[in-house]
Write an enzyme that holds these catalytic residues in place. Sequence first.
Site, PDB file in Angstrom:
ATOM      1  N   CYS A   1     -29.819 -29.140  86.665  1.00 18.83           N
ATOM      2  CA  CYS A   1     -30.201 -27.973  85.862  1.00 18.83           C
ATOM      3  C   CYS A   1     -31.477 -28.179  85.055  1.00 18.83           C
ATOM      4  O   CYS A   1     -32.232 -27.234  84.835  1.00 18.83           O
ATOM      5  CB  CYS A   1     -29.038 -27.569  84.956  1.00 18.83           C
ATOM      6  SG  CYS A   1     -27.670 -26.876  85.913  1.00 18.83           S
TER       7      CYS A   1
ATOM      8  N   ASP B   1     -27.279 -27.050  78.863  1.00 17.47           N
ATOM      9  CA  ASP B   1     -25.901 -27.260  79.360  1.00 17.47           C
ATOM     10  C   ASP B   1     -25.169 -28.483  78.793  1.00 17.47           C
ATOM     11  O   ASP B   1     -24.466 -29.193  79.525  1.00 17.47           O
ATOM     12  CB  ASP B   1     -25.893 -27.339  80.896  1.00 17.47           C
ATOM     13  CG  ASP B   1     -26.457 -26.100  81.560  1.00 17.47           C
ATOM     14  OD1 ASP B   1     -26.831 -25.150  80.844  1.00 17.47           O
ATOM     15  OD2 ASP B   1     -26.543 -26.072  82.808  1.00 17.47           O
TER      16      ASP B   1
ATOM     17  N   LYS C   1     -28.411 -22.807  88.360  1.00 15.66           N
ATOM     18  CA  LYS C   1     -28.837 -24.110  87.848  1.00 15.66           C
ATOM     19  C   LYS C   1     -30.084 -23.924  86.988  1.00 15.66           C
ATOM     20  O   LYS C   1     -30.219 -24.564  85.955  1.00 15.66           O
ATOM     21  CB  LYS C   1     -29.092 -25.088  89.005  1.00 15.66           C
ATOM     22  CG  LYS C   1     -27.871 -25.317  89.917  1.00 15.66           C
ATOM     23  CD  LYS C   1     -26.636 -25.769  89.171  1.00 15.66           C
ATOM     24  CE  LYS C   1     -25.473 -26.062  90.101  1.00 15.66           C
ATOM     25  NZ  LYS C   1     -24.194 -26.245  89.379  1.00 15.66           N
TER      26      LYS C   1
ATOM     27  N   VAL D   1     -28.515 -31.765  80.406  1.00 14.55           N
ATOM     28  CA  VAL D   1     -27.979 -32.340  81.645  1.00 14.55           C
ATOM     29  C   VAL D   1     -27.883 -31.283  82.751  1.00 14.55           C
ATOM     30  O   VAL D   1     -27.774 -30.102  82.465  1.00 14.55           O
ATOM     31  CB  VAL D   1     -26.576 -32.939  81.385  1.00 14.55           C
ATOM     32  CG1 VAL D   1     -26.687 -34.097  80.415  1.00 14.55           C
ATOM     33  CG2 VAL D   1     -25.568 -31.916  80.901  1.00 14.55           C
ATOM     34  N   THR D   2     -27.862 -31.782  84.004  1.00 18.27           N
ATOM     35  CA  THR D   2     -28.238 -33.123  84.388  1.00 18.27           C
ATOM     36  C   THR D   2     -29.724 -33.124  84.744  1.00 18.27           C
ATOM     37  O   THR D   2     -30.269 -32.093  85.135  1.00 18.27           O
ATOM     38  CB  THR D   2     -27.419 -33.629  85.615  1.00 18.27           C
ATOM     39  OG1 THR D   2     -27.618 -32.741  86.722  1.00 18.27           O
ATOM     40  CG2 THR D   2     -25.954 -33.704  85.306  1.00 18.27           C
TER      41      THR D   2
ATOM     42  N   GLN E   1     -48.483 -36.959  90.276  1.00 16.88           N
ATOM     43  CA  GLN E   1     -49.601 -36.079  90.667  1.00 16.88           C
ATOM     44  C   GLN E   1     -50.213 -35.386  89.450  1.00 16.88           C
ATOM     45  O   GLN E   1     -50.504 -34.188  89.483  1.00 16.88           O
ATOM     46  CB  GLN E   1     -49.130 -35.050  91.703  1.00 16.88           C
ATOM     47  CG  GLN E   1     -48.453 -35.684  92.927  1.00 16.88           C
ATOM     48  CD  GLN E   1     -48.035 -34.647  93.936  1.00 16.88           C
ATOM     49  OE1 GLN E   1     -48.875 -33.989  94.541  1.00 16.88           O
ATOM     50  NE2 GLN E   1     -46.736 -34.492  94.118  1.00 16.88           N
TER      51      GLN E   1
ATOM     52  N   GLU F   1     -24.181 -23.258  81.466  1.00 17.77           N
ATOM     53  CA  GLU F   1     -23.903 -22.822  82.844  1.00 17.77           C
ATOM     54  C   GLU F   1     -22.498 -22.234  82.848  1.00 17.77           C
ATOM     55  O   GLU F   1     -21.522 -22.936  82.563  1.00 17.77           O
ATOM     56  CB  GLU F   1     -24.000 -23.998  83.826  1.00 17.77           C
ATOM     57  CG  GLU F   1     -23.765 -23.540  85.266  1.00 17.77           C
ATOM     58  CD  GLU F   1     -23.987 -24.650  86.294  1.00 17.77           C
ATOM     59  OE1 GLU F   1     -24.480 -25.726  85.940  1.00 17.77           O
ATOM     60  OE2 GLU F   1     -23.647 -24.416  87.470  1.00 17.77           O
TER      61      GLU F   1
ATOM     62  N   LYS G   1     -26.015 -18.844  81.716  1.00 16.75           N
ATOM     63  CA  LYS G   1     -26.741 -18.751  82.989  1.00 16.75           C
ATOM     64  C   LYS G   1     -25.811 -19.024  84.174  1.00 16.75           C
ATOM     65  O   LYS G   1     -25.043 -19.975  84.159  1.00 16.75           O
ATOM     66  CB  LYS G   1     -27.917 -19.744  82.991  1.00 16.75           C
ATOM     67  CG  LYS G   1     -27.525 -21.204  82.910  1.00 16.75           C
ATOM     68  CD  LYS G   1     -28.780 -22.063  82.798  1.00 16.75           C
ATOM     69  CE  LYS G   1     -28.539 -23.542  82.843  1.00 16.75           C
ATOM     70  NZ  LYS G   1     -27.862 -24.063  84.027  1.00 16.75           N
TER      71      LYS G   1
HETATM   72  N1  TIU Z   1     -25.980 -28.302  84.316  1.00 20.47           N
HETATM   73  C1  TIU Z   1     -25.996 -28.912  85.495  1.00 20.47           C
HETATM   74  O1  TIU Z   1     -26.784 -29.791  85.767  1.00 20.47           O
HETATM   75  N2  TIU Z   1     -25.017 -28.479  86.416  1.00 20.47           N
HETATM   76  C2  TIU Z   1     -24.518 -29.289  87.404  1.00 20.47           C
HETATM   77  O2  TIU Z   1     -23.660 -28.848  88.167  1.00 20.47           O
HETATM   78  N3  TIU Z   1     -25.006 -30.556  87.480  1.00 20.47           N
HETATM   79  C3  TIU Z   1     -24.556 -31.567  88.290  1.00 20.47           C
HETATM   80  O3  TIU Z   1     -25.218 -32.614  88.320  1.00 20.47           O
HETATM   81  N4  TIU Z   1     -23.456 -31.409  88.989  1.00 20.47           N
END
Ligand code: TIU
Length: 222
Positions: free
Chosen positions: A162, A24, A132, A157-158, A202, A72, A129
């Site tokens: 995701c 993403d 997430k 990210v993030t 772990q 996304e 996709k």
């Molecule tokens: N790709 C992804 O992480 N989508 C999000 O909406 N991330 C946020 O941190 N908002």
Amino acid sequence: MVEIKAEPFAFPLRRDKLALIVIDMQRDFAEAGGFGASLGNDVSRITRIVPDVKRLIAGFREAGLPVIHTMECHRPDLSDLPPAKRNRGSPALRIGDEGPMGRVLISGEPGTAILPDLAPIDGEVVIEKPGKGAFYATPLGDILKDLGIEQVVFAGVTTEVCVQTTMREANDRGYECLLAEEATESYFPEFKRAAIAMITAQGAIVGWVASVNAIVEGIAHA
Ligand code: TIU
């Protein structure tokens, strides 16, 4: 077998089973006027990792290893956007609304595109996709199976949304997961740190973390 210096312990690299998944890295998460900014986030944190993501992608391309990109996004008719997701975030700019970069997180819109510096090249898989996680409602699992992939390096990210969701999905499906530390970012530095701690705790309960340099050198010498 080459080992990549990683936490919580060395990652046992199997070169012919390895792919990179870049999650993403879209304008909507990195530029003013996009989805990330509409949620009140400082998007400059995301653009800062672009050189490291680029270096990682270049390493995989030079080694002839698969690079897979995810985005996304949702269908223009919103048929894959549950109301529970649409109603989240800022009422001012929801997924599907018209924003400064076109409709927010809708397939084909300018803001949904991957950042030009990190754009896929011919032959690379791009997964659109709706969730997430990148396995939910996508062909990613079948594509990895067809490619014979058993180990995945993750960037993008993030970190705690995701990326972590996809790493957990991959881990449950039997993939060994390695996160590239400087090639992932969160809008919240403490969440990035916490996500990495959760993933590697772990005895690598979800996966490993390593530097971009260690990964690129590892695949170059494997
Ligand atoms: N790709 C992804 O992480 N989508 C999000 O909406 N991330 C946020 O941190 N908002």
